[in-house]
Design a protein around this motif. Structure first.
Motif, PDB file in Angstrom:
ATOM      1  N   VAL A  19       0.859  -1.169   0.000  1.00  0.00           N
ATOM      2  CA  VAL A  19       0.000   0.000   0.000  1.00  0.00           C
ATOM      3  C   VAL A  19       0.903   1.229   0.000  1.00  0.00           C
ATOM      4  O   VAL A  19       1.786   1.354   0.852  1.00  0.00           O
ATOM      5  N   TYR A  20       0.682   2.109  -0.941  1.00  0.00           N
ATOM      6  CA  TYR A  20       1.506   3.298  -1.087  1.00  0.00           C
ATOM      7  C   TYR A  20       0.765   4.503  -0.530  1.00  0.00           C
ATOM      8  O   TYR A  20      -0.400   4.747  -0.860  1.00  0.00           O
ATOM      9  N   TYR A  21       1.453   5.257   0.306  1.00  0.00           N
ATOM     10  CA  TYR A  21       0.872   6.411   0.967  1.00  0.00           C
ATOM     11  C   TYR A  21       1.602   7.680   0.576  1.00  0.00           C
ATOM     12  O   TYR A  21       2.829   7.735   0.582  1.00  0.00           O
ATOM     13  N   CYS A  22       0.835   8.687   0.270  1.00  0.00           N
ATOM     14  CA  CYS A  22       1.384  10.009   0.015  1.00  0.00           C
ATOM     15  C   CYS A  22       1.517  10.772   1.325  1.00  0.00           C
ATOM     16  O   CYS A  22       0.651  10.673   2.202  1.00  0.00           O
ATOM     17  N   ASN A  23       2.595  11.508   1.463  1.00  0.00           N
ATOM     18  CA  ASN A  23       2.813  12.346   2.632  1.00  0.00           C
ATOM     19  C   ASN A  23       3.228  13.741   2.187  1.00  0.00           C
ATOM     20  O   ASN A  23       4.046  13.893   1.285  1.00  0.00           O
ATOM     21  N   VAL A  24       2.641  14.746   2.825  1.00  0.00           N
ATOM     22  CA  VAL A  24       2.941  16.132   2.489  1.00  0.00           C
ATOM     23  C   VAL A  24       3.220  16.903   3.763  1.00  0.00           C
ATOM     24  O   VAL A  24       2.464  16.795   4.736  1.00  0.00           O
ATOM     25  N   VAL A  25       4.288  17.667   3.755  1.00  0.00           N
ATOM     26  CA  VAL A  25       4.612  18.570   4.850  1.00  0.00           C
ATOM     27  C   VAL A  25       4.271  19.974   4.389  1.00  0.00           C
ATOM     28  O   VAL A  25       4.800  20.444   3.379  1.00  0.00           O
ATOM     29  N   VAL A  26       3.388  20.637   5.127  1.00  0.00           N
ATOM     30  CA  VAL A  26       2.868  21.928   4.691  1.00  0.00           C
ATOM     31  C   VAL A  26       2.942  22.955   5.807  1.00  0.00           C
ATOM     32  O   VAL A  26       3.032  22.621   6.989  1.00  0.00           O
ATOM     33  N   ARG A  27       2.908  24.196   5.393  1.00  0.00           N
ATOM     34  CA  ARG A  27       2.647  25.290   6.301  1.00  0.00           C
ATOM     35  C   ARG A  27       1.259  25.813   5.976  1.00  0.00           C
ATOM     36  O   ARG A  27       0.967  26.147   4.819  1.00  0.00           O
ATOM     37  N   LEU A  28       0.415  25.873   6.975  1.00  0.00           N
ATOM     38  CA  LEU A  28      -0.946  26.340   6.791  1.00  0.00           C
ATOM     39  C   LEU A  28      -1.014  27.861   6.845  1.00  0.00           C
ATOM     40  O   LEU A  28      -0.135  28.520   7.399  1.00  0.00           O
ATOM     41  N   HIS A  29      -2.068  28.394   6.275  1.00  0.00           N
ATOM     42  CA  HIS A  29      -2.320  29.823   6.405  1.00  0.00           C
ATOM     43  C   HIS A  29      -2.482  30.193   7.876  1.00  0.00           C
ATOM     44  O   HIS A  29      -3.069  29.450   8.665  1.00  0.00           O
ATOM     45  N   TYR A  30      -1.927  31.329   8.232  1.00  0.00           N
ATOM     46  CA  TYR A  30      -2.034  31.869   9.593  1.00  0.00           C
ATOM     47  C   TYR A  30      -1.340  30.989  10.633  1.00  0.00           C
ATOM     48  O   TYR A  30      -1.696  31.011  11.812  1.00  0.00           O
ATOM     49  N   SER A  31      -0.373  30.234  10.191  1.00  0.00           N
ATOM     50  CA  SER A  31       0.368  29.367  11.083  1.00  0.00           C
ATOM     51  C   SER A  31       1.859  29.523  10.834  1.00  0.00           C
ATOM     52  O   SER A  31       2.296  29.678   9.693  1.00  0.00           O
ATOM     53  N   ASP A  32       2.627  29.478  11.899  1.00  0.00           N
ATOM     54  CA  ASP A  32       4.081  29.561  11.796  1.00  0.00           C
ATOM     55  C   ASP A  32       4.738  28.191  11.822  1.00  0.00           C
ATOM     56  O   ASP A  32       5.955  28.087  11.624  1.00  0.00           O
ATOM     57  N   SER A  33       3.969  27.158  12.066  1.00  0.00           N
ATOM     58  CA  SER A  33       4.505  25.821  12.186  1.00  0.00           C
ATOM     59  C   SER A  33       4.169  24.975  10.962  1.00  0.00           C
ATOM     60  O   SER A  33       3.289  25.309  10.179  1.00  0.00           O
ATOM     61  N   ARG A  34       4.888  23.877  10.828  1.00  0.00           N
ATOM     62  CA  ARG A  34       4.654  22.939   9.738  1.00  0.00           C
ATOM     63  C   ARG A  34       3.946  21.697  10.256  1.00  0.00           C
ATOM     64  O   ARG A  34       4.144  21.283  11.398  1.00  0.00           O
ATOM     65  N   SER A  35       3.116  21.131   9.407  1.00  0.00           N
ATOM     66  CA  SER A  35       2.379  19.932   9.753  1.00  0.00           C
ATOM     67  C   SER A  35       2.443  18.944   8.597  1.00  0.00           C
ATOM     68  O   SER A  35       2.571  19.340   7.439  1.00  0.00           O
ATOM     69  N   ASP A  36       2.360  17.665   8.926  1.00  0.00           N
ATOM     70  CA  ASP A  36       2.365  16.656   7.874  1.00  0.00           C
ATOM     71  C   ASP A  36       1.022  15.942   7.802  1.00  0.00           C
ATOM     72  O   ASP A  36       0.341  15.749   8.818  1.00  0.00           O
ATOM     73  N   TYR A  37       0.646  15.571   6.584  1.00  0.00           N
ATOM     74  CA  TYR A  37      -0.621  14.908   6.329  1.00  0.00           C
ATOM     75  C   TYR A  37      -0.379  13.686   5.466  1.00  0.00           C
ATOM     76  O   TYR A  37       0.553  13.646   4.656  1.00  0.00           O
ATOM     77  N   TRP A  38      -1.262  12.705   5.638  1.00  0.00           N
ATOM     78  CA  TRP A  38      -1.151  11.441   4.918  1.00  0.00           C
ATOM     79  C   TRP A  38      -2.361  11.205   4.034  1.00  0.00           C
ATOM     80  O   TRP A  38      -3.500  11.521   4.397  1.00  0.00           O
ATOM     81  N   GLY A  39      -2.110  10.642   2.869  1.00  0.00           N
ATOM     82  CA  GLY A  39      -3.187  10.215   2.003  1.00  0.00           C
ATOM     83  C   GLY A  39      -3.808   8.929   2.492  1.00  0.00           C
ATOM     84  O   GLY A  39      -3.355   8.310   3.461  1.00  0.00           O
ATOM     85  N   GLN A  40      -4.864   8.511   1.808  1.00  0.00           N
ATOM     86  CA  GLN A  40      -5.614   7.336   2.246  1.00  0.00           C
ATOM     87  C   GLN A  40      -4.928   6.025   1.898  1.00  0.00           C
ATOM     88  O   GLN A  40      -5.307   4.974   2.429  1.00  0.00           O
ATOM     89  N   GLY A  41      -3.952   6.061   1.025  1.00  0.00           N
ATOM     90  CA  GLY A  41      -3.263   4.866   0.586  1.00  0.00           C
ATOM     91  C   GLY A  41      -3.868   4.293  -0.681  1.00  0.00           C
ATOM     92  O   GLY A  41      -5.086   4.336  -0.874  1.00  0.00           O
ATOM     93  N   THR A  42      -3.022   3.769  -1.536  1.00  0.00           N
ATOM     94  CA  THR A  42      -3.482   3.115  -2.754  1.00  0.00           C
ATOM     95  C   THR A  42      -2.705   1.816  -2.930  1.00  0.00           C
ATOM     96  O   THR A  42      -1.487   1.773  -2.752  1.00  0.00           O
ATOM     97  N   GLN A  43      -3.422   0.756  -3.250  1.00  0.00           N
ATOM     98  CA  GLN A  43      -2.824  -0.568  -3.347  1.00  0.00           C
ATOM     99  C   GLN A  43      -2.128  -0.748  -4.683  1.00  0.00           C
ATOM    100  O   GLN A  43      -2.705  -0.492  -5.742  1.00  0.00           O
ATOM    101  N   VAL A  44      -0.894  -1.204  -4.621  1.00  0.00           N
ATOM    102  CA  VAL A  44      -0.139  -1.600  -5.806  1.00  0.00           C
ATOM    103  C   VAL A  44       0.192  -3.075  -5.662  1.00  0.00           C
ATOM    104  O   VAL A  44       0.818  -3.482  -4.679  1.00  0.00           O
ATOM    105  N   THR A  45      -0.241  -3.864  -6.623  1.00  0.00           N
ATOM    106  CA  THR A  45       0.013  -5.291  -6.605  1.00  0.00           C
ATOM    107  C   THR A  45       0.720  -5.687  -7.895  1.00  0.00           C
ATOM    108  O   THR A  45       0.222  -5.415  -8.986  1.00  0.00           O
ATOM    109  N   VAL A  46       1.865  -6.327  -7.756  1.00  0.00           N
ATOM    110  CA  VAL A  46       2.667  -6.742  -8.899  1.00  0.00           C
ATOM    111  C   VAL A  46       2.721  -8.259  -8.915  1.00  0.00           C
ATOM    112  O   VAL A  46       3.210  -8.881  -7.968  1.00  0.00           O
ATOM    113  N   SER A  47       2.232  -8.853  -9.977  1.00  0.00           N
ATOM    114  CA  SER A  47       2.202 -10.300 -10.104  1.00  0.00           C
ATOM    115  C   SER A  47       3.435 -10.794 -10.845  1.00  0.00           C
ATOM    116  O   SER A  47       4.031 -10.078 -11.653  1.00  0.00           O
ATOM    117  N   SER A  48       3.796 -12.043 -10.574  1.00  0.00           N
ATOM    118  CA  SER A  48       4.962 -12.640 -11.203  1.00  0.00           C
ATOM    119  C   SER A  48       4.702 -12.972 -12.661  1.00  0.00           C
ATOM    120  O   SER A  48       3.573 -13.240 -13.067  1.00  0.00           O
TER     121      SER A  48
END
Length: 121
Positions: A92-121
């Motif tokens: 399962v592959y997850y996206c991650n983003v580190v952002v600065r929000l409006h009106y904020s001096d700090s950074r926060s990270d967010y995660w996507g919902q995940g997407t399945q990657v399946t590779v067959s032989s």
């Protein structure tokens, strides 16, 4: 609040290719970093590739030469082009983003919902 929408996963034969997308939206002032992680069955989550605002990239040794991370800053979107896929890429592959929000001096990270990657032989 930030939302991440992932797409592009699926089932593919070994040697094939997939392209993952992750679009960020919401109360974003700036994006400092975007990246992809994956978690295979029975294993811990690991970094696959990351793209930082300064232009630097980082790849896991197992995907170097096969995967390419890119971004479209105008669309707040990060992509992962996966070529020559192997069964061990199955996870399962997850996206991650580190952002600065409006009106904020700090950074926060967010995660996507995940997407399945399946590779067959």
């Amino acid at each position: 609040q930030v939302q991440l929408v992932e797409s592009g996963g699926g089932l593919v034969q070994a040697g094939g290719s997939l392209r993952l997308s992750c679009a960020a939206s919401g109360n974003i002032f700036s994006i400092n970093a975007m990246g992809w992680y994956r978690q295979a069955l029975g294993k811990q989550r690991e970094l696959v590739a990351s793209f930082f605002r300064g232009g630097s990239t980082n790849y896991a040794d197992s995907v170097k030469g096969r995967f390419t991370i890119s971004r479209d800053t105008a669309k707040n979107t990060v992509y992962l082009q996966m070529n020559n896929l192997k069964p061990e890429d199955t996870a399962v592959y997850y996206c991650n983003v580190v952002v600065r929000l409006h009106y904020s001096d700090s950074r926060s990270d967010y995660w996507g919902q995940g997407t399945q990657v399946t590779v067959s032989s």
